[in-house]
Design a protein around this motif. Structure first.
Motif, short mmCIF file in Angstrom:
data_model
loop_
_atom_site.label_atom_id
_atom_site.label_comp_id
_atom_site.label_asym_id
_atom_site.label_seq_id
_atom_site.Cartn_x
_atom_site.Cartn_y
_atom_site.Cartn_z
N VAL A 44 0.84 -1.20 0.00
CA VAL A 44 0.00 0.00 0.00
C VAL A 44 0.87 1.25 0.00
N GLN A 45 1.93 1.24 0.82
CA GLN A 45 2.84 2.39 0.88
C GLN A 45 3.52 2.62 -0.46
N ARG A 102 2.49 1.71 -3.42
CA ARG A 102 1.54 2.19 -4.43
C ARG A 102 1.49 3.71 -4.42
N THR A 103 1.42 4.26 -3.21
CA THR A 103 1.39 5.73 -3.08
C THR A 103 2.68 6.33 -3.63
N GLU A 104 3.81 5.71 -3.30
CA GLU A 104 5.09 6.25 -3.75
C GLU A 104 5.22 6.15 -5.28
N ASN A 122 2.83 6.30 -7.44
CA ASN A 122 2.02 7.38 -7.99
C ASN A 122 2.77 8.70 -7.95
N GLU A 123 3.42 8.99 -6.83
CA GLU A 123 4.15 10.25 -6.69
C GLU A 123 5.34 10.30 -7.64
N GLU A 127 -4.58 -2.69 -6.92
CA GLU A 127 -3.45 -1.96 -7.49
C GLU A 127 -3.86 -1.27 -8.79
N THR A 142 -6.06 1.83 -8.08
CA THR A 142 -5.43 2.96 -7.39
C THR A 142 -4.29 3.59 -8.20
N LEU A 143 -3.67 2.82 -9.11
CA LEU A 143 -2.52 3.33 -9.85
C LEU A 143 -2.87 3.85 -11.23
#
Length: 395
Positions: free
Chosen positions: A193-194, A196-198, A200-201, A219, A222-223
């Motif tokens: 989960v962490q 996935r956020t990274e 994206n950034e 995934e 969210t991506l």
């Protein structure tokens, strides 16, 4: 043609200039020879990838997503069709000639090299000058927050740190396209989960086209700027994640996208004075809303060969949350799963038969081995043609 209609076509009908697309998968078919028989892994796939977008391929094992990615990379040969990158036909070219960088599931780091050496390796074998190599490595390390790890070996890193190094090694090459093959699958649930956020950034900051393969629909949702759903080597649907969730083109997409998955109930459609009602033996009779009546009128399939789909969150506990959208019906509660923010209920008709799921409010009084009164949000139901699987009511 509307946006939603265009997203559902195999070849995307795009009005942008060609320069707005830097990858084209053109009538791609891949056939393997196995046991004396031809096995079609991917069949006639057509996709234009928009410049700078994050495109995610998702589907069950064996659907053809990794085969497609490897063919774009040049690791597999197309049986039929062409692959275009930056307007160039790269179908017969080696991976190094395609302007791509790939991130694998297993990271593929050299254990005897430091992080710095791993990240700089793709540049050094191409004889880049030292100052340019150092500049790119340090820039990528800063972007990925691994500046303090550059002198460590891979064995001294966590799984998440190793993944960042693998990403850094791809970033320093400054490719036209990033290709990622399930890069998070070896991480634990929290770290996935962490990351996935990274990811994206990082994608937003780097701004490069990324094609990503995963079997995990969470995934994908969210991506992806757009999501490609494959099954049995065939394109099922392509579009923005929310559009796929709200308007699945067929029953496969409806059941694959979403967790818990959509419920499916066989129904007969019966004409009434005001339109149609959906009748499920022993469970409910639902009057179809006006937009569904229009869709059924335009459809030429048999009214007795229909499957009704409804997502778990669109079945409300009529007593606990006070929402009554289209009447109520009774169901028997087999299992209650408290999830904190809500409860998952496994249900059956009072007389037994099919199982389905409701996602209700956390203060629901639903109890196992008891009945509950449910109210469906009729505006959110879907109707699928049993013969073709197509969504009769898709927008």
């Amino acid at each position: 043609m509307s946006e939603s209609e265009s997203e559902n076509t195999a070849r995307q009908s795009i009005d942008d200039e060609p320069s707005d697309h830097n990858v084209r998968i053109d009538e791609f078919t891949k056939v393997y020879r196995s046991g004396g028989e031809d096995v079609v892994a991917v069949e006639n796939l057509n996709i234009d990838v928009r410049r700078g977008e994050f495109l995610v391929f998702v589907g069950p094992s064996g659907c053809g997503k990794t085969t497609t990615l490897r063919t774009v990379a040049g690791l597999e040969e197309a049986t039929e069709g062409r692959i275009w990158i930056e307007g160039n036909d790269v179908t017969g070219k080696d991976p190094r000639e395609r302007g791509i960088a790939m991130v694998f599931q297993n990271y593929a780091l050299y254990p005897h090299m430091t992080v710095r050496e791993n990240m700089s390796f793709p540049l050094r074998i191409r004889n880049y000058p030292d100052d340019k190599v150092d500049s790119r490595v340090e820039e990528a390390a800063s972007l990925l927050s691994i500046d303090d790890l550059l002198e460590r070996k891979p064995s001294e890193l966590s799984g998440g740190q190793q993944q960042r190094v693998a990403l850094g090694r791809a970033i320093v090459r400054e490719p036209s396209v990033f290709l990622m093959d399930e890069p998070l699958s070896n991480l634990d649930a929290k770290l996935r989960v962490q990351m996935r956020t990274e990811l994206n950034e990082i994608h937003k900051r780097v701004g490069k086209t990324t094609i990503y393969v995963t079997h995990d629909q969470a995934e994908a949702m969210t991506l992806g700027d757009r999501v490609v759903v494959l099954n049995d080597g065939k394109l099922q649907q392509i579009g923005p994640p929310q559009h796929l969730y709200d308007n699945p083109t067929n029953q496969f997409v409806a059941g694959f996208i979403g967790e818990p998955p959509m419920n499916f109930v066989p129904v007969d459609l019966r004409e009434t004075a005001n339109g149609y009602e959906a009748h499920a033996d022993g469970l409910f009779t639902i009057d179809l809303p006006e937009q569904h009546v229009r869709a059924v009128d335009e459809w030429d399939g048999p009214l007795h060969s229909v499957t009704l789909g409804i997502r778990p969150e669109d079945l409300h506990d009529a007593e606990s949350d006070g929402q009554r959208h289209g009447g109520t019906f009774e169901a028997f509660v087999k299992v209650v799963e408290p999830m904190g923010s809500d409860k998952f209920l496994t249900l059956t008709p009072p007389d037994g038969g099919i199982e389905f799921t409701a996602r209700v409010v956390p203060n629901s009084n639903a109890a196992e081995d008891a009945t509950i009164s449910l109210s469906p949000n009729v505006d959110k139901i879907h109707l699928f043609d049993d013969d073709t699987g197509q969504n009769v009511t898709s927008k």
